[in-house]
Design an enzyme around this catalytic site. Sequence first.
Site, PDB file in Angstrom:
ATOM      1  N   GLU A  29      -7.195  -7.321  -1.386  1.00  0.00           N
ATOM      2  CA  GLU A  29      -7.732  -7.396  -0.032  1.00  0.00           C
ATOM      3  C   GLU A  29      -9.232  -7.159  -0.104  1.00  0.00           C
ATOM      4  O   GLU A  29      -9.686  -6.015  -0.132  1.00  0.00           O
ATOM      5  CB  GLU A  29      -7.081  -6.348   0.889  1.00  0.00           C
ATOM      6  N   GLU A  77       0.824  -1.222   0.000  1.00  0.00           N
ATOM      7  CA  GLU A  77       0.000   0.000   0.000  1.00  0.00           C
ATOM      8  C   GLU A  77       0.857   1.270   0.000  1.00  0.00           C
ATOM      9  O   GLU A  77       0.544   2.231   0.691  1.00  0.00           O
ATOM     10  CB  GLU A  77      -0.949   0.005   1.214  1.00  0.00           C
TER      11      GLU A  77
END
Length: 579
Positions: free
Chosen positions: A218, A161
């Site tokens: 995710e 991320e």
Amino acid sequence: MNRVEGLRANSSQFTLERKPFLILGGSIHYFRVPRAYWKDRLLKMKACGLNTLTTYVPWNLHEPERGVFKFEDQLDLEAYLRLAASLGLWVILRPGPYICAEWDLGGLPSWLLRDPQMKLRTTYSGFTDAANSFFDEVIKKVVPHQYSKGGPIIAVQVENEYGSYATDENYMPFIKEALLSRGITELLLTSDNKDGLKLGGVKGGIVRLPQKPKMVMEYWSGWFDLWGGLHHVYTAEEMIPVVTEILKLDMSINLYMFHGGTNFGFMSGAFAVGLPAPKPMVTSYDYDAPLSEAGDYTNKYHLLRNLFSHYHTQPLPELPPVHERRAYQPAVIQQHISLWDSLHFTDKSERPVNMENLPVNNNNGQSYGYTLYETTITSGGALKSQNNVRDRALVFVDKHFVGVLDYTVQELAVPDGKGKRTLGLLVENCGRVNYGKTLDEQRKGLVGDILLNEHTLRDFSIHSLDMKPAFVNRLKSAGHWMSMRHQPSFPGFFHSRLYVNGSPQDTFIKLPGWSKAVVFINGKNLGRYWSTGPQQTLYVPGPWLHRGDNQVIVFEEQETDGKIQFASSPDYGMTIDVQ
């Protein structure tokens, strides 16, 4: 299986051995699950119809002190990879160095913060030197487990991320090169939200492009909880239609989490995004996942199993049995010892020293737990923290409790008294932020000066209370234990025995008559309890117990009813739907 070509992303679908391959993935972190239960959890994953396991690698557990590496027992990453392979699961590895994961400092070791100039997740040499040294150790362990070498790893994530952080355009190329130069040959991925994709990609790694396979890296099956909040749930009725739609579009998926497990010890992080001050996360990482914290099947699990079964040509494996659980008889506290009688390490310092810069643990500083700062005062008056308490301090005058300083309460009245008295601040590290722009500011303890009547306090005695296993074991043989006939003083350690007849089974500890505690069973730190909730029980894995007497030690800050209760099912508190 003859291995010629691993996972590729050259067309609109992933291919493995040049045949279309749909990743049906789920996250289970080896460091959040007792090792004795790894196989049970992975078999249940397989029986749900998943074909790929994803896991992070927590740098802070694997290198607790600079240059000291741990890969044994609970941290035997290679054993976990071999187990996945033996059960026929592929693996997507997410080795960091930063992992987020609702884990203290996003998995980065706290000793990095000893450097006052530290810039985490950048190409600052203090960070890259440390990251290179970590990768030297971890990557050589995972290289033999890659697909091309007959192992289960089909893809490796480049950091995590980074697009949401993106402070150094040279950083992602550095991490990519760090992986490639050490022998990573499988497909590289990144994981980012929609905005982050513009900033966090890496050349050669997959980002979402037309004519490329799509994957939800995710898909959140639930959410995490914060102390003082509510328990987040995400209903199966909301989840299943979305997963169904993702699969209909030929998109791969990774369920985060498939099984959450537990933030044992002091490892749960804190959350700060959009809040005036960081809020610590609870001990449970149940995450309202398809497989519960204790490995139970949920409604989500059964519905997902039914859905995933349509993507297999063979019937799915039978469901592994669920472990029995027991509500043991309450354990009565037999002895207690005052915090003040358990102190051993003392450092003298003119000014307060933050936890990470204390001269302990071979000069790696203190990572977790509590630090007691004591100094002499000669008057009462207004004690001001100047927001230098990280994160919460119990304040004492001559060992008498006078109040709490934290992010919301930054001033306290110290009562008047005669002569010299000892002012004590017992400061707890409640968990470092794991995500967001404030990672470099996560030093704990007292991070600056404290004022009494506008005068700066000086000349501190500093006691490190990291409550590692060695400390807990030494506590057992301390000579100051007293029976419960003597009124206990707080904070203190409370000793009890849990008697187990027959083979040990999972249970949950309940502490309705206590306020804020840390619980150790047979020397293992189960995590924090806090009456503020939402979580009201702590998971106790059966394999951590043994027949006969089991030692229970509770460090309690303020009150006890003298007994420890047990339940056969968890209580995560009042619920709220994930928004």
